[in-house]
Write an enzyme that holds these catalytic residues in place. Sequence first.
Site, PDB file in Angstrom:
ATOM      1  CE  LYS A  65      31.219  24.759  45.133  1.00  0.00           C
ATOM      2  NZ  LYS A  65      31.275  25.178  43.673  1.00  0.00           N
ATOM      3  CD  GLU A  97      45.135  31.862  48.056  1.00  0.00           C
ATOM      4  OE1 GLU A  97      45.099  32.969  47.481  1.00  0.00           O
ATOM      5  OE2 GLU A  97      45.128  30.781  47.453  1.00  0.00           O
ATOM      6  CB  CYS A 107      45.540  34.324  43.756  1.00  0.00           C
ATOM      7  SG  CYS A 107      46.271  32.853  44.495  1.00  0.00           S
ATOM      8  CD  GLU A 142      42.979  38.083  41.376  1.00  0.00           C
ATOM      9  OE1 GLU A 142      43.934  37.357  41.706  1.00  0.00           O
ATOM     10  OE2 GLU A 142      41.871  38.064  41.951  1.00  0.00           O
TER      11      GLU A 142
END
Length: 490
Positions: A189, A264, A298, A394
């Site tokens: 997906k 992750e 990331c 973040e």
Amino acid sequence: MSATTPVPEELASSLAAEQLLLIDGERVPALDGATFAVEDPSTAQPLTRASAAGVADVDAAVQSARAAFADRRWRGLSGVRRSAVLCRVADLLETQRHELARLEALDCGKPLRLAAAEVRTAADAFRAFAGRVGEGRDGVGPVEDGLLVYVEHEPVGVCAAITPWNYPLLMAAWKLAPALAYGNCVVLKPAEQTPLTALRLGELCLEAGVPPGVVNVVPGLGHVAGAELVRHPRVDKVAFTGSTPVGREILATSAERLARVTLELGGKSPNVVFADADLERAAIGTVQGVFRNSGQMCTAGTRILVESSIREAFVAELVRATEALRVGAALEDGVDLGPLVSAAQRDRVAGYLALAREEGAELATGGELRGPGHFVTPAILTGARSDMRVAQEEIFGPVATVLPFDGFDEAVALANDTEFGLAATVWTADLRTAHRAARELRAGTVWVNTTGRFDAAVPFGGVKQSGIGRELGAAALEAYTERKAVWVAL
């Protein structure tokens, strides 16, 4: 930056048609006919439309993968044959690299040269795991007279691979290659913002000889298609790359049926510059580690920790290196930073820049919003504190904060002063400092005097709120197989 980015001629006809799902070896529309728009971030204009997988489509894909796993059409092949097919996928990726790179650049806005490099890295992943197909048995031997024990690694079964929009092709390859190498079947997906290269990768797998049903690709909205994959009772394992909040939801949902999970997730990576570092080299490397892919990484080293004695000189080098970067449309020549993936992401970054000023940080350079696409020029914030939101959360855009420190102990304390632990970078001329820092920093990956290095042979993942488990390297055997102990009475 031009108002339009012409679609390359070789892609125009395919993008004019609806981008269909890939289920059981066939390209099919969603059962309810639903579609969603796919945008070119460089122009903020529609690029194409893709079928939006619903609950019934996800179920069809999972049932297809389950049937393929049950009848052993893939895992039943010899290791030599599976390895040859994965090598063929790598060959096809390289053969189609120009088309794939342009498709990736149009879809997610990354500069063409970066997209081309990522196609090669995706091919490397398939080739690397083609060489690991034969893994899967631990030697134990006799445990007592008349008893022999051995341990086998068997495929988990049906794996749901849910991938992000920042590295669409590469993240799909990093999940597909090991899953297939160890005999699993996959339902992929991709993020709804960037489905195009994942669909093309699914086609290349079929062309290479992966049997129908072994790889299924179901673009769709995360809260519909992604959520259904996570809770589907016939999915054995979920591999997710994305934000920490979504990762928490996936873990909670998967726990209800004890599905295996690797996550992750996000990061707020420290980039530590000691006074003895080569300042020019460290500045250039830091800029690459922060602003590659427009900061949509990331692992981006957005917490720039600088020893106080060199702070002023290093910031000057950092600003020079940042201002040398060229921002432009993905297919323009010589571009270092493309647009952000969407208007929502651009607005998120703009919000953090406004917040930084409210919190008392100063803008040393950048932070300008440009159109007609979703562009933000790379920004360096000074005068920040570690407890500021811009230094803790973040942002996922081209924004970095500079934080001063005095001495090794404070550097480590500041570097670890975050809920994340995905990656860290250290710049120093002292080998002892490098090794001490690598030992003390709480991160899944530490780079020393370099940054942003990855290889399919090296495990990747994070600690704390940056995830659970590892992918790639030897860790992939644990991620995509189950151990079975076999006892034989002689």
